[in-house]
Design an enzyme around this catalytic site. Structure first.
Site, PDB file in Angstrom:
ATOM      1  N   HIS A 165      -9.463  -4.016  -1.774  1.00 33.84           N
ATOM      2  CA  HIS A 165      -7.992  -3.033  -1.169  1.00 33.84           C
ATOM      3  C   HIS A 165      -8.266  -2.054  -0.554  1.00 33.84           C
ATOM      4  O   HIS A 165      -7.889  -0.345   0.174  1.00 33.84           O
ATOM      5  CB  HIS A 165      -6.787  -3.270  -1.353  1.00 33.84           C
ATOM      6  CG  HIS A 165      -5.245  -2.671  -0.787  1.00 33.84           C
ATOM      7  ND1 HIS A 165      -4.772  -3.177  -0.505  1.00 33.84           N
ATOM      8  CD2 HIS A 165      -5.939  -1.015  -1.056  1.00 33.84           C
ATOM      9  CE1 HIS A 165      -3.616  -2.381   0.555  1.00 33.84           C
ATOM     10  NE2 HIS A 165      -4.370  -1.156  -0.343  1.00 33.84           N
ATOM     11  N   GLU A 166      -8.737  -0.991  -2.082  1.00 36.72           N
ATOM     12  CA  GLU A 166      -8.863   0.117  -1.877  1.00 36.72           C
ATOM     13  C   GLU A 166     -10.314   0.916  -1.645  1.00 36.72           C
ATOM     14  O   GLU A 166     -10.425   1.546  -1.408  1.00 36.72           O
ATOM     15  CB  GLU A 166      -9.509   0.922  -3.688  1.00 36.72           C
ATOM     16  CG  GLU A 166      -7.627   0.176  -4.901  1.00 36.72           C
ATOM     17  CD  GLU A 166      -6.669   1.357  -4.011  1.00 36.72           C
ATOM     18  OE1 GLU A 166      -6.809   1.702  -3.510  1.00 36.72           O
ATOM     19  OE2 GLU A 166      -5.760   0.420  -3.974  1.00 36.72           O
TER      20      GLU A 166
ATOM     21  N   HIS B 250      -9.933   1.168   2.002  1.00 39.41           N
ATOM     22  CA  HIS B 250      -9.530   2.868   2.138  1.00 39.41           C
ATOM     23  C   HIS B 250     -10.808   3.572   3.355  1.00 39.41           C
ATOM     24  O   HIS B 250     -10.281   4.577   3.758  1.00 39.41           O
ATOM     25  CB  HIS B 250      -8.687   3.175   1.569  1.00 39.41           C
ATOM     26  CG  HIS B 250      -7.262   3.024   1.253  1.00 39.41           C
ATOM     27  ND1 HIS B 250      -6.187   3.303   2.252  1.00 39.41           N
ATOM     28  CD2 HIS B 250      -6.861   2.569   0.437  1.00 39.41           C
ATOM     29  CE1 HIS B 250      -5.631   2.782   2.029  1.00 39.41           C
ATOM     30  NE2 HIS B 250      -5.493   2.017   1.041  1.00 39.41           N
TER      31      HIS B 250
ATOM     32  N   CYS C 234       0.694  -0.962  -0.155  1.00 37.49           N
ATOM     33  CA  CYS C 234       0.305   0.633  -0.063  1.00 37.49           C
ATOM     34  C   CYS C 234       0.863   0.929  -0.063  1.00 37.49           C
ATOM     35  O   CYS C 234       1.621   1.267   0.918  1.00 37.49           O
ATOM     36  CB  CYS C 234      -0.655  -0.609   0.870  1.00 37.49           C
ATOM     37  SG  CYS C 234      -2.298   1.486   1.691  1.00 37.49           S
TER      38      CYS C 234
HETATM   39 NI    NI Z   1      -3.030   1.268  -0.090  1.00 38.55          NI
END
Ligand code: NI
Length: 196
Positions: free
Chosen positions: A154-155, A158, A112
């Site tokens: 994953h995104e 966030h 990341c």
């Molecule tokens: Ni990330």
């Protein structure tokens, strides 16, 4: 366009839920997306979420490179072209929502831009459906598997204030890139020695 500063793990903007975008076609959203693309390319990432550039809004960008799914065994020649896990061009998701499909999970290494120099093994659902708005205000509705599904999860994490180390179940599989690569090389070499 501008290259933006990337927030690192520990900054509060990374741990709060991001706010929905009211008008995906607004000029400031267009500007944000252009800056995010420039920032991601400069940092050589495959995905970036707005909170990572200190903007707590529900916007992510990502792409799926051509050779990234090499540990995906289901991409053999006989299989029909799998749109779900095949390479994806640069994609912008505004106000995305994820639905998990099926019970299968897989574990793979993630990194990341907000956790620079580090990598960790993360288990995630294999197959998802995601819906979002495009910068044109249209609805995007896709299913994804493999690396494609992983990068979207994953995104989107966030946007909920979650970084991948928080998804890890074994922090023994978390470390600096160079050290983990060295470890994997040594393990591979040891396995080769053991092979008959
Ligand atoms: Ni990330």
């Amino acid at each position: 366009m501008a290259i933006l500063k990337i927030a690192r793990m520990g900054h509060p903007v990374l741990s709060r839920p991001a706010d929905p975008v009211e008008d995906p076609t607004a000029p400031e959203v267009r500007r944000l997306i252009a800056d995010m693309v420039e920032t991601m390319v400069d940092a050589q990432g495959v995905g970036l979420a707005a909170p990572q550039v200190h903007v707590p809004r529900r916007v992510v960008i990502f792409y799926v490179p051509g050779d990234e799914d090499e540990d995906d065994d289901d991409d053999d020649d006989e299989a029909p072209l799998d749109d779900e896990s095949s390479p994806q061009p640069l994609t912008v998701l505004i106000n995305p929502e994820i639905e998990i499909l099926g019970d299968e999970t897989s574990t793979s290494w993630e990194g990341c831009l907000s956790v620079p120099g580090m990598t960790g093994a993360v288990s995630r659902p294999d197959r998802i459906r995601y819906r979002a708005l495009t910068p044109e205000g249209e609805i995007l509705d896709r299913t994804a598997s493999g690396f494609h599904a992983r990068v979207v999860q994953h995104e989107c994490d966030h946007l909920d204030g979650i970084l991948y180390p928080q998804r890890m179940t074994d922090l023994g599989q978390f470390g600096f890139n160079e050290e983990m690569e060295r470890r994997l090389r040594q393990e591979a070499a040891a396995e080769e020695d053991e092979a008959p």
